[in-house]
Design an enzyme around this catalytic site. Structure first.
Site, PDB file in Angstrom:
ATOM      1  N   LYS A 199       0.797  -1.051  -0.328  1.00 33.67           N
ATOM      2  CA  LYS A 199      -0.222   0.219   0.097  1.00 33.67           C
ATOM      3  C   LYS A 199       0.957   1.171  -0.034  1.00 33.67           C
ATOM      4  O   LYS A 199       2.312   1.066   0.126  1.00 33.67           O
ATOM      5  CB  LYS A 199      -0.841   0.355   1.074  1.00 33.67           C
ATOM      6  CG  LYS A 199      -1.951   0.771   1.335  1.00 33.67           C
ATOM      7  CD  LYS A 199      -2.349   0.855   2.434  1.00 33.67           C
ATOM      8  CE  LYS A 199      -3.532   1.931   2.416  1.00 33.67           C
ATOM      9  NZ  LYS A 199      -4.672   1.783   3.846  1.00 33.67           N
ATOM     10  N   SER A 252      -9.154   1.358   3.060  1.00 29.73           N
ATOM     11  CA  SER A 252      -8.415   2.480   2.352  1.00 29.73           C
ATOM     12  C   SER A 252      -7.698   1.588   1.141  1.00 29.73           C
ATOM     13  O   SER A 252      -7.167   2.218   0.389  1.00 29.73           O
ATOM     14  CB  SER A 252      -7.898   4.008   2.992  1.00 29.73           C
ATOM     15  OG  SER A 252      -7.106   2.903   3.623  1.00 29.73           O
ATOM     16  N   SER A 268      -9.670  -0.587   6.778  1.00 29.07           N
ATOM     17  CA  SER A 268      -9.494  -0.745   5.863  1.00 29.07           C
ATOM     18  C   SER A 268      -8.454  -1.856   4.671  1.00 29.07           C
ATOM     19  O   SER A 268      -8.623  -2.628   3.833  1.00 29.07           O
ATOM     20  CB  SER A 268      -8.417   0.463   5.706  1.00 29.07           C
ATOM     21  OG  SER A 268      -8.776   1.579   5.254  1.00 29.07           O
TER      22      SER A 268
HETATM   23  N1  GLN Z   1     -13.530   4.184   6.381  1.00 35.86           N
HETATM   24  C1  GLN Z   1     -12.526   3.831   7.297  1.00 35.86           C
HETATM   25  C2  GLN Z   1     -12.515   5.394   7.557  1.00 35.86           C
HETATM   26  O1  GLN Z   1     -12.211   7.035   6.210  1.00 35.86           O
HETATM   27  C3  GLN Z   1     -11.439   3.187   8.208  1.00 35.86           C
HETATM   28  C4  GLN Z   1     -10.237   3.997   6.798  1.00 35.86           C
HETATM   29  C5  GLN Z   1      -9.090   3.372   7.059  1.00 35.86           C
HETATM   30  O2  GLN Z   1      -9.239   1.946   7.943  1.00 35.86           O
HETATM   31  N2  GLN Z   1      -7.663   3.583   6.747  1.00 35.86           N
HETATM   32  O3  GLN Z   1     -11.661   6.433   9.006  1.00 35.86           O
END
Ligand code: GLN
Length: 483
Positions: free
Chosen positions: A76, A151, A175
């Site tokens: 990532k 994400s 995510s």
């Molecule tokens: N959807 C969550 C957020 O936007 C989690 C994102 C993540 O785990 N990086 O904060």
């Protein structure tokens, strides 16, 4: 060749059926042909990949034989990679080449992995759809009109489309697990502190945790083995021995107590997903597990608490991007204030700016007690709920997401609708617990995931349950058409 899992690749390499370089070249050309449909990579690292593959082949020729030696993967794009762009999905870091490798990256590299590239992601890991990336939305290989989740959506789409067998992800509120669910992968968020955060660009430091994304639990075990462990560079990393995750995969589930929280089956849950959750429970019962109802009474407060705490930490973490030290700088600033203001206004996208504002507001002197402090208290209550539940059961099972993948653009103008997609995942981050999502069926041709949660440091138990389930079912073997 591209259909192989990490475990199959390890066997093939050990048996000299092919070399890491051959495999790497096959996957790189597959990425070149197919990724334009998906947009799952921000950067490709072909030269590095070939060099690493050749080095892995040479180590193997010299007698070495680790399960990750010569295994291709991608990171990532928030893991720092020395000399390679580490963008975090943002214009702010579009020109940033990290001066060092993240601990996760260097550990996996010394185990012999081959880095094919850096995967697309929501900007600064904020999102559940992978639409907020500066580099454009990622498409779900199961339906190119749908989001892959976020994400870590680039890692998810690439692995699901068989562009590579596995990738790293990070999980602040879901995510790893949520995009895994939406693309038919297995993804594991470890216990907070199990994997080093050093060199991982911070979103919300008390919640962020790196973990593996792959097609099987067996592969997640291999990858986690290479990632986990104490790191003196990360003060929140925990000095606990790392068990052999592959060794416990075949433990029988006879007598395993599975808790299903009654609050999980609320109005927001797609009834077809509820049905698949019940079916996965029946499957595990056939394998000898005992199912009990448990309760997480504070579940409904998790989203509001998370969406105060995560932006609060983000507003503090992201203050380092000021146009002065690294990253984007606006043109011709009038003075220092103008430099700060315009560099941040131009370098960050709208969702990141929204979170910085919400976070700064929640932390401000007048509102700290009303928002941040309250959210921290809820966080403790949620942790206590889990501790009570785990007094009676070994794992907790439920849906990973309330809905399958949605159409790109469908929630873009309604951030709260997107935040609600995190309902089942964020509690594990608030409590610091490990969680895993595994494929459990399909709705309208789109994959559905089931989530397993376990007590602290019980990643091995999660992998064991998922592996046993995957020995009895074949959902995880299904591939999207056209890939
Ligand atoms: N959807 C969550 C957020 O936007 C989690 C994102 C993540 O785990 N990086 O904060």
């Amino acid at each position: 060749m591209h259909q192989m899992t990490l475990a199959e690749i390890a066997r093939g390499l050990a048996d000299k059926k092919f070399s890491s370089e051959e495999l790497t070249r096959v996957l790189l050309s597959r990425i070149a042909t197919l990724d334009p449909q998906l947009n799952s990579f921000i950067s490709l690292t072909e030269d590095l990949a070939i060099t690493q593959a050749q080095a892995a082949d040479a180590r193997r020729a010299a007698g070495e034989n680790g399960p990750l030696l010569g295994a291709p993967l991608a990171h990532k794009d928030l893991f720092c990679t020395q000399g390679i762009r580490t963008s975090c999905g943002s214009l702010m870091l579009d020109n940033f080449k990290a001066p060092y490798d993240a601990t996760v990256v260097s550990r996996l590299a010394s185990a012999g992995t081959v880095t094919l590239g850096k995967t697309n992601m929501d900007e600064f890991a904020m999102g559940s759809a992978n639409e907020s990336s500066h580099y454009g939305a990622v498409k779900n290989p199961w339906n190119l009109e749908c989001v892959p989740g976020g994400s870590s959506g680039g890692s998810a789409a690439a692995v699901a489309a068989r562009l590579l067998p596995a990738a790293t992800g990070t999980d602040t509120g879901g995510s790893i697990r949520q995009p895994a669910a939406l693309t038919n992968l297995t993804g594991l968020k470890p216990t907070y502190g199990r994997v080093s955060r050093w060199g991982m660009i911070a979103y919300a430091s008390s919640l962020d945790q790196a973990g593996p994304m792959a097609r099987t639990a067996e592969d997640c075990a291999l990858l986690l083995q290479g990632m986990a462990g104490f790191d003196p560079q990360d003060s929140t990393s925990i000095d606990e021995p790392v068990p052999d995750y592959s060794a416990s995969l075949n433990t029988s589930l006879k007598g395993l107590r599975i808790g299903v929280p009654k609050e999980y089956f609320s109005a927001g849950l797609d009834p077809r997903i509820a049905q698949l959750v019940h079916e996965s429970v029946k499957e595990l019962e056939k394998l000898g597990a005992i199912v009990k109802e448990v309760s997480l009474p504070n579940l409904q407060h998790a989203i509001p608490a998370y969406y105060v705490i995560a932006p609060a930490e983000a507003s503090s973490n992201l203050s380092r991007f000021d146009g002065v030290r690294f990253g984007y700088r606006c043109e011709d600033p009038k003075d220092l204030t103008d430099l700060y203001k315009r560099s941040r206004a131009e370098g960050f996208g709208p969702e990141v700016q929204r979170r910085i504002m919400v976070g700064a507001y929640a932390l401000s002197a007048g509102y700290y007690d009303a928002y941040y402090l309250q959210a921290q208290k809820i966080r403790r209550l949620i942790k206590n709920d889990f501790m009570n539940a785990f007094a009676d059961v070994d794992v907790i099972l439920g849906p990973t997401t309330p809905n399958p993948a949605w159409k790109i653009g469908a929630k873009t103008h309604d951030p709260i609708a997107e935040y609600l997609e995190d309902f089942y995942t964020i509690t594990a981050n608030l409590a610091g617990l490990p969680g895993l999502s595994m494929p459990a069926g399909f709705v309208d041709g789109l994959p559905v995931g089931v989530q397993l949660l376990a007590p602290y440091f019980q990643e091995g138990r999660l992998l064991n349950v998922a592996h046993q389930y995957q020995q009895a079912t074949d959902w995880h073997t299904r591939a999207p058409e056209g890939f």
